[in-house]
Design a protein around this motif. Structure first.
Motif, PDB file in Angstrom:
ATOM      1  N   PRO A  17       0.829  -1.207   0.000  1.00  0.00           N
ATOM      2  CA  PRO A  17       0.000   0.000   0.000  1.00  0.00           C
ATOM      3  C   PRO A  17       0.868   1.264   0.000  1.00  0.00           C
ATOM      4  O   PRO A  17       1.912   1.307   0.657  1.00  0.00           O
ATOM      5  N   ALA A  18       0.423   2.251  -0.726  1.00  0.00           N
ATOM      6  CA  ALA A  18       1.174   3.502  -0.815  1.00  0.00           C
ATOM      7  C   ALA A  18       0.848   4.407   0.372  1.00  0.00           C
ATOM      8  O   ALA A  18      -0.197   4.273   1.006  1.00  0.00           O
ATOM      9  N   GLY A  19       1.754   5.310   0.662  1.00  0.00           N
ATOM     10  CA  GLY A  19       1.496   6.335   1.670  1.00  0.00           C
ATOM     11  C   GLY A  19       1.913   5.991   3.081  1.00  0.00           C
ATOM     12  O   GLY A  19       1.681   6.779   3.994  1.00  0.00           O
ATOM     13  N   LYS A  20       2.520   4.840   3.292  1.00  0.00           N
ATOM     14  CA  LYS A  20       2.969   4.469   4.642  1.00  0.00           C
ATOM     15  C   LYS A  20       4.352   5.084   4.905  1.00  0.00           C
ATOM     16  O   LYS A  20       5.112   5.335   3.969  1.00  0.00           O
ATOM     17  N   PRO A  21       4.714   5.272   6.168  1.00  0.00           N
ATOM     18  CA  PRO A  21       6.068   5.744   6.464  1.00  0.00           C
ATOM     19  C   PRO A  21       7.109   4.688   6.084  1.00  0.00           C
ATOM     20  O   PRO A  21       6.811   3.486   6.053  1.00  0.00           O
ATOM     21  N   ARG A  22       8.320   5.126   5.795  1.00  0.00           N
ATOM     22  CA  ARG A  22       9.379   4.214   5.355  1.00  0.00           C
ATOM     23  C   ARG A  22       9.625   3.110   6.371  1.00  0.00           C
ATOM     24  O   ARG A  22       9.862   1.953   6.008  1.00  0.00           O
ATOM     25  N   ASP A  23       9.573   3.422   7.662  1.00  0.00           N
ATOM     26  CA  ASP A  23       9.790   2.418   8.703  1.00  0.00           C
ATOM     27  C   ASP A  23       8.795   1.265   8.600  1.00  0.00           C
ATOM     28  O   ASP A  23       9.115   0.127   8.910  1.00  0.00           O
ATOM     29  N   TRP A  24       7.573   1.571   8.180  1.00  0.00           N
ATOM     30  CA  TRP A  24       6.572   0.529   8.049  1.00  0.00           C
ATOM     31  C   TRP A  24       7.003  -0.475   6.985  1.00  0.00           C
ATOM     32  O   TRP A  24       6.891  -1.686   7.176  1.00  0.00           O
ATOM     33  N   TYR A  25       7.499   0.020   5.836  1.00  0.00           N
ATOM     34  CA  TYR A  25       7.930  -0.862   4.757  1.00  0.00           C
ATOM     35  C   TYR A  25       9.125  -1.702   5.177  1.00  0.00           C
ATOM     36  O   TYR A  25       9.201  -2.892   4.873  1.00  0.00           O
ATOM     37  N   SER A  27       9.989  -2.651   8.279  1.00  0.00           N
ATOM     38  CA  SER A  27       9.587  -3.689   9.233  1.00  0.00           C
ATOM     39  C   SER A  27       8.706  -4.748   8.564  1.00  0.00           C
ATOM     40  O   SER A  27       8.808  -5.935   8.886  1.00  0.00           O
ATOM     41  N   HIS A  28       7.866  -4.330   7.631  1.00  0.00           N
ATOM     42  CA  HIS A  28       7.014  -5.285   6.919  1.00  0.00           C
ATOM     43  C   HIS A  28       7.869  -6.281   6.135  1.00  0.00           C
ATOM     44  O   HIS A  28       7.664  -7.502   6.219  1.00  0.00           O
ATOM     45  N   ASN A  29       8.831  -5.768   5.383  1.00  0.00           N
ATOM     46  CA  ASN A  29       9.699  -6.649   4.588  1.00  0.00           C
ATOM     47  C   ASN A  29      10.558  -7.533   5.481  1.00  0.00           C
ATOM     48  O   ASN A  29      10.820  -8.689   5.144  1.00  0.00           O
ATOM     49  N   ARG A  30      10.991  -7.021   6.630  1.00  0.00           N
ATOM     50  CA  ARG A  30      11.768  -7.829   7.568  1.00  0.00           C
ATOM     51  C   ARG A  30      10.928  -8.978   8.109  1.00  0.00           C
ATOM     52  O   ARG A  30      11.391 -10.108   8.230  1.00  0.00           O
ATOM     53  N   ARG A  31       9.666  -8.700   8.434  1.00  0.00           N
ATOM     54  CA  ARG A  31       8.789  -9.765   8.932  1.00  0.00           C
ATOM     55  C   ARG A  31       8.561 -10.831   7.870  1.00  0.00           C
ATOM     56  O   ARG A  31       8.570 -12.031   8.171  1.00  0.00           O
ATOM     57  N   LEU A  32       8.352 -10.414   6.624  1.00  0.00           N
ATOM     58  CA  LEU A  32       8.166 -11.391   5.543  1.00  0.00           C
ATOM     59  C   LEU A  32       9.412 -12.263   5.363  1.00  0.00           C
ATOM     60  O   LEU A  32       9.312 -13.482   5.208  1.00  0.00           O
ATOM     61  N   LYS A  33      10.574 -11.641   5.388  1.00  0.00           N
ATOM     62  CA  LYS A  33      11.829 -12.383   5.224  1.00  0.00           C
ATOM     63  C   LYS A  33      12.014 -13.357   6.379  1.00  0.00           C
ATOM     64  O   LYS A  33      12.393 -14.511   6.190  1.00  0.00           O
ATOM     65  N   ALA A  34      11.720 -12.896   7.606  1.00  0.00           N
ATOM     66  CA  ALA A  34      11.862 -13.761   8.775  1.00  0.00           C
ATOM     67  C   ALA A  34      10.913 -14.950   8.689  1.00  0.00           C
ATOM     68  O   ALA A  34      11.283 -16.077   9.033  1.00  0.00           O
ATOM     69  N   MET A  35       9.699 -14.726   8.207  1.00  0.00           N
ATOM     70  CA  MET A  35       8.755 -15.835   8.072  1.00  0.00           C
ATOM     71  C   MET A  35       9.232 -16.841   7.032  1.00  0.00           C
ATOM     72  O   MET A  35       9.150 -18.046   7.250  1.00  0.00           O
ATOM     73  N   ARG A  36       9.735 -16.355   5.896  1.00  0.00           N
ATOM     74  CA  ARG A  36      10.244 -17.272   4.876  1.00  0.00           C
ATOM     75  C   ARG A  36      11.401 -18.097   5.423  1.00  0.00           C
ATOM     76  O   ARG A  36      11.490 -19.311   5.193  1.00  0.00           O
ATOM     77  N   LEU A  37      12.293 -17.452   6.172  1.00  0.00           N
ATOM     78  CA  LEU A  37      13.439 -18.177   6.738  1.00  0.00           C
ATOM     79  C   LEU A  37      13.009 -19.157   7.828  1.00  0.00           C
ATOM     80  O   LEU A  37      13.541 -20.266   7.912  1.00  0.00           O
ATOM     81  N   ALA A  38      12.059 -18.765   8.654  1.00  0.00           N
ATOM     82  CA  ALA A  38      11.583 -19.668   9.704  1.00  0.00           C
ATOM     83  C   ALA A  38      10.950 -20.911   9.084  1.00  0.00           C
ATOM     84  O   ALA A  38      11.183 -22.033   9.547  1.00  0.00           O
ATOM     85  N   ILE A  39      10.181 -20.731   8.027  1.00  0.00           N
ATOM     86  CA  ILE A  39       9.559 -21.876   7.352  1.00  0.00           C
ATOM     87  C   ILE A  39      10.635 -22.769   6.743  1.00  0.00           C
ATOM     88  O   ILE A  39      10.572 -24.001   6.847  1.00  0.00           O
TER      89      ILE A  39
END
Length: 85
Positions: A17-25, A27-39
């Motif tokens: 989604p557009a318009g979010k602060p950079r920190d949101w993106y 942390s979002h990408n970090r969570r996705l990467k962590a989930m892929r690695l955990a799996i």
């Protein structure tokens, strides 16, 4: 010993989604990467956080074709493995 099979093609990605602060993106990408690695670690037989040092997480990332994770992402991976019970 189980052999991990990693997908050769990425899943279809939706735009963020557009318009979010950079920190949101970040942390979002970090969570996705962590989930892929955990799996990926769970698929290789790593079921406890103490079985997943940074070295193991980074080597799994290399096998899965994921950029090497930071220390913060490695901590998040261990947290996800711990809470996944």
């Amino acid at each position: 010993m189980a052999v991990a099979v990693f997908p050769t093609q990425s899943l279809v990605k939706k735009p963020l989604p557009a318009g979010k602060p950079r920190d949101w993106y970040v942390s979002h990408n970090r969570r996705l990467k962590a989930m892929r690695l955990a799996i990926a670690l769970l698929d290789t037989g790593v079921y406890r956080p103490d079985q997943a040092p940074n070295r193991k997480i980074r080597s799994t990332a290399a096998l899965a074709g994921i950029h090497p994770p930071s220390d913060a992402t490695c901590r998040m991976v261990r947290f996800l493995i711990r809470d996944g019970r």
